[in-house]
Design a protein around this motif. Structure first.
Motif, short mmCIF file in Angstrom:
data_model
loop_
_atom_site.label_atom_id
_atom_site.label_comp_id
_atom_site.label_asym_id
_atom_site.label_seq_id
_atom_site.Cartn_x
_atom_site.Cartn_y
_atom_site.Cartn_z
N PRO A 1 0.25 0.67 -7.14
CA PRO A 1 0.17 -0.68 -6.57
C PRO A 1 -0.35 -1.68 -7.61
N THR B 1 -11.23 -3.09 -5.41
CA THR B 1 -9.88 -3.24 -5.92
C THR B 1 -9.88 -4.02 -7.24
N SER C 1 0.83 -1.22 0.00
CA SER C 1 0.00 0.00 0.00
C SER C 1 0.86 1.26 0.00
#
Length: 325
Positions: free
Chosen positions: A296, A320, A20
């Motif tokens: 990411p 996500t 993260s």
């Protein structure tokens, strides 16, 4: 306490560092491209595979530390393809990308390129990239060989045509001084390679725009396929592919234009190529992990920005998705 903080508890198949944060991703990718894994012996590889297999089946010998397990996973992931289980050919491993790619970068940045040499080095660069992409492909959803060939020819065509076209234009620019013309010619590989990288991403992943990619809730459950998330994923990947070659192909020509004026190099022209090679190696080694750490691997997007049917399927505010590399 300090030891556990420095080395977290081992998790099979998971990254060692926090993904993260930018620093965590940078550490992760520095390990992935670590060229020391190119020199791992067959015996050491077998030991690493055995150790991870023992951990997986709960038969780990006493005294094995988390650090040993992380190192075993690093070695195994650097050499063995996760889906096929086969060894990746050394020049096409991610750990071999810098050492085997640097000579190509040096060739691309050589001064006074002819049309033939420009075509050769651009072709060699895209051929190397294509082999790296294929060797590290996602094998869970097999991609037809025809798609890889289409991507390869598209990337070669865009890189070669732009590089040759810009070279011809600069040679016809009579208003430019010889020194200015040489600097600009040295910078040509960047737009050529960047355009090929964008072409590569677009051709390889265009199906995602029509089919969408999976979006996951906070528990990892698939909520559906989103075309909007696919667009975000492709844009982030394309941006990374443009940022990556920028320092590699922009900094060495600028640095070399100053170094070439030094009395030492003026008197010893034979030192130009080795120094040029070292400058390229340094910028390549630094910029590769920095560029691929920008975003990411698992990116996030607000549910309100997605398709209504996905927004209605969850109470989550954020979902996500795997953006890819």
């Amino acid at each position: 306490m300090a030891e556990s903080a420095a080395c977290p508890a081992f998790q099979l198949g998971k990254p060692r560092y926090d993904q993260s944060s930018f620093l965590g991703r940078l550490k992760h990718f520095v390990e992935i491209i670590d060229p020391s894994t190119l020199f791992v012996s067959e015996r050491r590889l077998t030991e690493c595979i055995k150790l991870l297999d023992e951990f997986k089946h709960g038969k780990l010998p006493p005294g094995v530390s988390d650090l040993q397990l992380w190192e075993a996973q690093k070695v195994t992931q650097a050499i063995i393809h996760p889906e096929t289980g086969e060894k990746i050919f050394m020049p096409f491993r991610m750990s071999g990308y810098v050492p085997f790619g640097t000579p190509i970068v040096v060739g691309l940045l050589l001064p006074n390129q002819t049309v033939v040499s420009t075509i050769f080095w651009q072709w060699l660069n895209q051929s190397h990239n294509a082999c790296v992409n294929y060797s590290n492909r996602n094998a869970t959803k097999p991609t037809p060989t025809s798609t890889f060939l289409q991507v390869y020819f598209g990337a070669v065509t865009s890189a070669v045509s732009l590089a040759v076209g810009l070279n011809v234009l600069i040679q016809k620019a009579n208003r430019l001084s010889p020194a200015t013309r040489m600097i600009i010619q040295r910078l040509i590989p960047f737009p050529a390679v960047a355009s090929a990288n964008i072409c590569n991403v677009g051709l390889m992943r265009h199906n995602e725009l029509s089919e969408g990619i999976d979006v996951l809730d906070e528990n990892g459950n698939i909520l559906g396929s989103s075309k909007i998330a696919a667009k975000h994923a492709i844009m982030e990947t394309a941006f990374t592919r443009v940022v990556l070659p920028m320092p590699i192909f922009v900094l060495p020509p600028i640095i070399m234009s100053y170094l070439e004026k030094l009395p030492l190099l003026q008197m010893n022209r034979r030192l130009l190529l080795p120094i040029h090679s070292l400058v390229c190696l340094a910028t390549f080694s630094l910029s590769l992990p920095l560029a691929i750490s920008l975003f990411p691997q698992m990116s996030q997007i607000e549910v309100s920005q997605l398709e209504p049917e996905i927004a209605m399927a969850t109470d989550c505010k954020v979902v996500t998705f795997n953006k890819g590399l």
